[in-house]
Design a protein around this motif. Structure first.
Motif, mmCIF file in Angstrom:
data_model
loop_
_atom_site.group_PDB
_atom_site.id
_atom_site.type_symbol
_atom_site.label_atom_id
_atom_site.label_comp_id
_atom_site.label_asym_id
_atom_site.label_seq_id
_atom_site.Cartn_x
_atom_site.Cartn_y
_atom_site.Cartn_z
ATOM 1 N N GLY A 174 0.829 -1.124 -0.004
ATOM 2 C CA GLY A 174 0.202 -0.110 0.005
ATOM 3 C C GLY A 174 1.032 1.209 0.180
ATOM 4 N N GLU A 175 2.167 1.125 -0.376
ATOM 5 C CA GLU A 175 2.931 2.322 -0.229
ATOM 6 C C GLU A 175 3.314 2.578 -1.862
ATOM 7 O OE1 GLU A 175 6.546 1.849 2.047
ATOM 8 O OE2 GLU A 175 5.367 0.177 3.226
ATOM 9 N N GLN A 176 3.931 3.804 -1.934
ATOM 10 C CA GLN A 176 4.196 4.408 -3.405
ATOM 11 C C GLN A 176 5.659 4.099 -3.041
ATOM 12 O OE1 GLN A 176 2.264 5.051 -5.710
ATOM 13 N NE2 GLN A 176 3.871 5.660 -7.118
ATOM 14 N N PRO A 177 6.283 3.363 -4.031
ATOM 15 C CA PRO A 177 7.895 2.934 -4.301
ATOM 16 C C PRO A 177 8.586 4.317 -4.635
ATOM 17 C CG PRO A 177 6.765 2.058 -6.042
ATOM 18 C CD PRO A 177 5.862 2.412 -5.346
ATOM 19 N N ILE A 178 9.652 4.869 -4.275
ATOM 20 C CA ILE A 178 10.553 5.763 -4.894
ATOM 21 C C ILE A 178 10.662 5.940 -5.978
ATOM 22 C CG2 ILE A 178 12.740 6.752 -4.713
ATOM 23 C CD1 ILE A 178 12.065 6.497 -1.553
ATOM 24 N N GLU A 179 10.532 6.634 -6.721
ATOM 25 C CA GLU A 179 10.512 6.829 -8.332
ATOM 26 C C GLU A 179 11.998 6.879 -8.679
ATOM 27 O OE1 GLU A 179 8.584 9.383 -12.031
ATOM 28 O OE2 GLU A 179 7.698 9.493 -9.918
ATOM 29 N N LEU A 180 12.518 6.315 -9.741
ATOM 30 C CA LEU A 180 13.679 6.147 -10.026
ATOM 31 C C LEU A 180 13.984 7.275 -10.997
ATOM 32 C CD1 LEU A 180 15.009 2.571 -9.909
ATOM 33 C CD2 LEU A 180 14.898 4.163 -8.086
ATOM 34 N N ARG A 181 15.051 8.029 -11.060
ATOM 35 C CA ARG A 181 15.289 9.093 -12.181
ATOM 36 C C ARG A 181 15.748 8.387 -13.256
ATOM 37 N NH1 ARG A 181 18.659 13.337 -13.623
ATOM 38 N NH2 ARG A 181 20.508 12.312 -12.648
ATOM 39 N N ILE A 182 16.690 7.393 -13.141
ATOM 40 C CA ILE A 182 17.314 6.961 -14.367
ATOM 41 C C ILE A 182 16.835 5.308 -14.255
ATOM 42 C CG2 ILE A 182 19.377 6.073 -15.787
ATOM 43 C CD1 ILE A 182 18.870 9.174 -15.730
ATOM 44 N N LEU A 183 16.115 4.761 -14.880
ATOM 45 C CA LEU A 183 15.485 3.216 -14.740
ATOM 46 C C LEU A 183 16.986 2.388 -15.297
ATOM 47 C CD1 LEU A 183 11.884 3.173 -15.834
ATOM 48 C CD2 LEU A 183 12.775 2.684 -13.546
ATOM 49 N N PRO A 184 17.061 1.554 -14.293
ATOM 50 C CA PRO A 184 18.123 0.438 -15.026
ATOM 51 C C PRO A 184 17.558 -0.370 -16.218
ATOM 52 C CG PRO A 184 17.062 -0.290 -12.773
ATOM 53 C CD PRO A 184 16.669 1.038 -13.127
ATOM 54 N N THR A 185 18.187 -0.540 -17.323
ATOM 55 C CA THR A 185 17.960 -1.145 -18.240
ATOM 56 C C THR A 185 19.235 -2.088 -18.746
ATOM 57 O OG1 THR A 185 18.460 0.370 -19.477
ATOM 58 C CG2 THR A 185 16.090 0.362 -19.084
ATOM 59 N N GLY A 186 18.897 -2.981 -19.694
ATOM 60 C CA GLY A 186 20.020 -3.667 -20.275
ATOM 61 C C GLY A 186 21.156 -4.321 -19.569
ATOM 62 N N SER A 187 22.259 -3.977 -19.652
ATOM 63 C CA SER A 187 23.144 -4.591 -18.945
ATOM 64 C C SER A 187 22.913 -4.496 -17.173
ATOM 65 C CB SER A 187 24.662 -3.838 -19.201
ATOM 66 O OG SER A 187 24.661 -2.501 -18.838
ATOM 67 N N GLU A 188 22.401 -3.294 -17.059
ATOM 68 C CA GLU A 188 22.267 -3.186 -15.507
ATOM 69 C C GLU A 188 21.220 -4.267 -14.725
ATOM 70 O OE1 GLU A 188 22.748 0.957 -13.823
ATOM 71 O OE2 GLU A 188 21.557 1.387 -15.507
ATOM 72 N N ILE A 189 20.349 -4.889 -15.718
ATOM 73 C CA ILE A 189 19.582 -5.805 -15.302
ATOM 74 C C ILE A 189 19.908 -7.425 -15.872
ATOM 75 C CG2 ILE A 189 17.706 -4.422 -14.419
ATOM 76 C CD1 ILE A 189 16.359 -5.033 -17.028
ATOM 77 N N ALA A 190 20.987 -7.299 -16.701
ATOM 78 C CA ALA A 190 21.088 -8.819 -17.211
ATOM 79 C C ALA A 190 21.833 -9.701 -16.383
ATOM 80 C CB ALA A 190 22.198 -8.434 -18.524
ATOM 81 N N SER A 191 21.584 -10.973 -16.586
ATOM 82 C CA SER A 191 22.072 -12.128 -15.659
ATOM 83 C C SER A 191 23.562 -12.327 -16.238
ATOM 84 C CB SER A 191 21.343 -13.453 -15.767
ATOM 85 O OG SER A 191 20.158 -13.008 -15.207
ATOM 86 N N PRO A 192 24.381 -12.843 -15.515
ATOM 87 C CA PRO A 192 25.731 -13.107 -15.862
ATOM 88 C C PRO A 192 25.641 -14.149 -16.736
ATOM 89 C CG PRO A 192 25.630 -13.135 -13.358
ATOM 90 C CD PRO A 192 24.374 -12.716 -13.896
ATOM 91 N N GLY A 193 26.605 -14.358 -17.883
ATOM 92 C CA GLY A 193 26.572 -15.239 -18.900
ATOM 93 C C GLY A 193 27.935 -16.231 -18.763
#
Lengths: 381, 66
Positions: A215-234
């Motif tokens: 029931g809370e509002q999450p802190i809004e991220l100014r720069i969303l992590p994408t691509g390499s920042e959320i990719a799993s190790p290979g």
């Protein structure tokens, strides 16, 4: 408890703290002014500021620290609340100019980036650059300069080469001190999957869902992590094996001679060994001066990568999602990975091109255009 | 304590690094004063110093959310 977060973006740590309901103060050290070499580190400090334990045993911690009296003559009463103060930037600047020491310029840069925010990031870059002119091999300064360039890249003041410059400084810092894991992680955050120790920010989406479920509002991220920042190790490089035809094999599509779309390329890391892997970040931005924008009612933006002989790429063809309106002007981001040939040496150019429908308000025209994108990767012996 | 356990368990970066490294860097020593520092809070960028906590026990945790 008092936390110190060693990461580039403070709002991501705030979200993490909100998610795990960490209700103690957390400080931000994006430039690693504490000079920690890795995390986590837990240090137990007594009432007088004396270190009593490092990496305490959780089973005996309460008995050996919480419940133990370290001051036999009585514990000092808590001091009256003394508010910490920001450093005097004018005095630090004066001292740097007078002393001409790299440390003084570095301390000025530290104060400017920690306390001046984006408004003083150019001054911080100048101060660190002065420090490097006096002491070129200072890995701390290279790392901190990288942080500054990435801060500027994430801001409205961004310059097209800022991200690559940040990566170059982080790489230089890592070369100077290979065992500094805080520095190393900052490159790995944006680097290829094969060199990642873990996915860095794959928890962000789950955190936001869990926080909303409370029931809370999450802190809004100014720069969303994408691509390499959320990719799993290979574990291996999975090259594109499908037989995909290039979208413009004869090169007949008109070139974007007016640069209606501006393209930035960042290669992470900037140089590799033969058979090493890099992750390439491409950002395509409609040119504000030409009042250009994407035409989302036509074919989507495509990127084709044609590696040199012996090189491998994953994937060869990328297609960007369309905007949610008929015309939009958001930046669009692609990432792909390239593996250098076994016999590659020196500077190699990867041929790539983007195809897009773009409109420009200055001339009032819409066109389907191609832009060739030279991507340079340096392979060391 | 719950928070300490939670943090250490949830941080993805659970690696152990030698503190007594030959290289310059963070090296607190048991029995010695911890150097004071001032850094901005992640919430409002206001400065907070270790010395503000004098008179209380402090569990100082260096971490990252990744």
């Amino acid at each position: 408890m008092l936390g110190i977060a060693q990461e580039q973006h403070p709002d991501r740590c705030r979200l993490f703290a909100q998610w795990h309901q960490l209700n103690w103060p957390i400080l931000h050290d994006p430039i690693n002014v504490m000079q920690v070499r890795g995390v986590p580190i837990v240090v137990a400090i007594d009432e007088r500021g004396i270190v009593r334990n490092i990496r305490p045993n959780l089973k005996t911690f309460e008995e050996k620290f919480i419940d133990k009296a370290f001051a036999p003559e009585g514990i000092e009463p808590p001091r009256k609340h003394e508010k910490a103060t920001r450093p005097d930037l004018v005095a630090l600047h004066r001292r740097a100019k007078q002393s001409l020491s790299s440390e003084a310029w570095r301390e000025l840069g530290d104060a400017l980036v920690l306390w001046g925010g984006i408004a003083r990031v150019n001054d911080a870059i100048n101060a660190y650059t002065q420090a490097l002119q006096i002491k070129p091999g200072d890995g701390n300064v290279h790392f901190r300069l990288g942080v500054c360039y990435r801060i500027r890249y994430d801001s409205q003041q961004r310059m097209p080469t800022d991200f690559q410059t940040a990566v170059n400084h982080w790489t230089k810092a890592r070369t100077i001190e290979p065992n500094q894991y805080i520095w190393r992680r900052r490159i790995e955050q944006y680097g290829p999957r094969l060199t990642k120790p873990y996915p860095f920010y794959d928890w962000v989406e789950t955190a936001a869902l869990d926080i909303r479920a409370r029931g809370e509002q999450p802190i809004e991220l100014r720069i969303l992590p994408t691509g390499s920042e959320i990719a799993s190790p290979g574990r291996s490089f999975d090259a594109e094996e499908r037989d995909i035809k290039p979208p413009d094999p004869q090169g007949r599509i008109l070139r974007d001679a007016q640069r209606l779309i501006l393209i930035e390329v960042t290669v992470v890391p900037p140089h590799v060994k033969p058979e090493g892997t890099v992750r390439v970040h491409l950002t395509l931005r409609p040119n504000n001066r030409r009042k250009a924008h994407w035409n989302n009612e036509a074919e989507p933006l495509k990127l084709w990568i044609n590696p040199p002989s012996g090189w491998k790429v994953q994937p060869k063809l990328l297609i960007a999602p369309q905007g949610d309106q008929p015309e939009t002007s958001e930046p669009r981001h692609f990432e792909f990975e390239v593996r250098a040939a076994a016999n590659a040496i020196g500077t190699s150019k990867l041929a790539a091109y983007a195809l897009y429908y773009v409109c420009e308000d200055v001339g009032g025209t819409c066109s389907f255009l191609r832009q060739d994108i030279p991507i340079t990767v340096t392979v060391d012996e | 304590m719950r928070n300490l356990n939670l943090l250490i368990l949830t941080c993805g970066c659970l690696c152990i690094f030698p503190l007594s490294s030959h290289a310059a860097g963070y090296s607190p020593r048991v029995g010695q004063s911890h150097p004071d520092f001032t850094l901005p809070s992640i919430v409002d960028r206001e400065p907070i110093s270790l010395s503000q906590f004098r008179g209380r026990k402090v569990l100082l945790i260096h971490f990252a959310s990744w």
